[in-house]
Design an enzyme around this catalytic site. Structure first.
Site, PDB file in Angstrom:
ATOM      1  N   TYR A 128      58.173  16.506  56.257  1.00 22.18           N
ATOM      2  CA  TYR A 128      58.655  17.025  54.976  1.00 22.18           C
ATOM      3  C   TYR A 128      59.353  15.908  54.210  1.00 22.18           C
ATOM      4  O   TYR A 128      60.011  15.047  54.804  1.00 22.18           O
ATOM      5  CB  TYR A 128      59.665  18.148  55.188  1.00 22.18           C
ATOM      6  CG  TYR A 128      59.074  19.486  55.532  1.00 22.18           C
ATOM      7  CD1 TYR A 128      58.740  20.409  54.531  1.00 22.18           C
ATOM      8  CD2 TYR A 128      58.859  19.859  56.853  1.00 22.18           C
ATOM      9  CE1 TYR A 128      58.211  21.643  54.844  1.00 22.18           C
ATOM     10  CE2 TYR A 128      58.335  21.098  57.180  1.00 22.18           C
ATOM     11  CZ  TYR A 128      58.005  21.991  56.172  1.00 22.18           C
ATOM     12  OH  TYR A 128      57.480  23.216  56.477  1.00 22.18           O
TER      13      TYR A 128
ATOM     14  N   ASP B  46      58.863  28.226  51.667  1.00 24.58           N
ATOM     15  CA  ASP B  46      59.667  29.175  50.915  1.00 24.58           C
ATOM     16  C   ASP B  46      59.314  29.164  49.434  1.00 24.58           C
ATOM     17  O   ASP B  46      58.544  28.333  48.953  1.00 24.58           O
ATOM     18  CB  ASP B  46      61.155  28.864  51.102  1.00 24.58           C
ATOM     19  CG  ASP B  46      61.590  29.020  52.552  1.00 24.58           C
ATOM     20  OD1 ASP B  46      61.162  29.989  53.194  1.00 24.58           O
ATOM     21  OD2 ASP B  46      62.345  28.158  53.033  1.00 24.58           O
TER      22      ASP B  46
END
Length: 244
Positions: free
Chosen positions: A110, A52
């Protein structure tokens, strides 16, 4: 010939990975560089997934089909010569024509970094400046409840459009060093905003507003409204990808 490309980027100035009309994106920059190298034949990179706006990647992969005769080292050099300084190709590798950078992924990792100490303007684009204490032990207890195979519908934006929100989180961890809280998630895949929504809930638990056991209850609810705020994009990094 199909090449697997390993690259990293600073997402601060980009509107995410995916191409969007009139906006600066990582995918657009990669495609422009590849097209130029491929004798100006339109060439697209197929990435492992999308990040994003303002999200960073230390390890992202994508494949591209190139028709010109170029070896791996020269391709890496040519890409870096045609990319902006905040995108860098780490490695290129010739792969079989049926290899797919997205569908062959085994797991992704992540990390999300939070500053609990004094506000740091230099790190504002790279570390979430929370700047308050959190109950780290409660967060450590809570994060382990995300492990395993679950329906993560409560942690996915626009989940009504997602038929399958089942994912397997293999490993989680939280470490605190020098007022930096680093949260790690490794799984077979992640949905849009999933990591940031999980971190948002962990922060709420760290504020002692919810019990760690609420994680299980919210997972079972399969309702996005139950999980609370989405953590900001600054501080989120795609750090590792493993293939089958």
């Amino acid at each position: 010939m199909r090449y697997l490309i390993k690259f990293s980027y600073d997402g601060s100035n980009y509107s995410g990975f995916q191409k969007q009309p009139g906006l600066l994106t990582i995918e657009e920059e990669m495609d422009k560089a590849l097209t130029k190298i491929n004798n100006n034949n339109k060439t697209n990179i197929i990435a492992t997934g999308r990040t994003d706006k303002k999200v960073h990647a230390l390890c992202q992969y994508g494949h591209a089909d190139i028709n010109v005769n170029i070896n791996e080292k020269k391709l890496k050099r040519a890409l870096n010569s045609n990319l902006p300084e905040d995108i860098h190709v780490i490695d290129t590798k010739l792969v079989p024509d049926d290899f797919h950078a997205r569908y062959n992924v085994k797991e992704k990792t992540y990390k999300y970094i939070i500053n609990l100490g004094e506000y740091n303007p230099i790190e504002r684009n790279y570390v979430f400046q929370y700047n308050h204490d959190l109950n780290v032990e409660a967060m450590k207890e809570a994060i382990k409840l995300f492990e395993g195979i679950h329906d993560f519908r409560s942690f996915v934006t626009d989940n009504k459009e997602k038929e399958n929100c089942i994912r397997n989180i293999i490993y989680t961890n939280i470490e605190l060093n020098n007022n930096k809280l680093t949260t790690t998630f490794t799984g077979n895949g992640f949905l849009r905003y999933q990591v940031r929504n999980m971190v948002g809930l962990l922060i709420k638990i760290g504020e002692n507003k919810l019990s760690p056991t609420k994680v299980t209850e919210i997972l079972e609810a399969k309702d996005r409204t139950k999980a609370g705020k989405t953590a900001p994009p600054e501080g989120l990094y795609l750090v590792d990808i493993k293939y089958k």
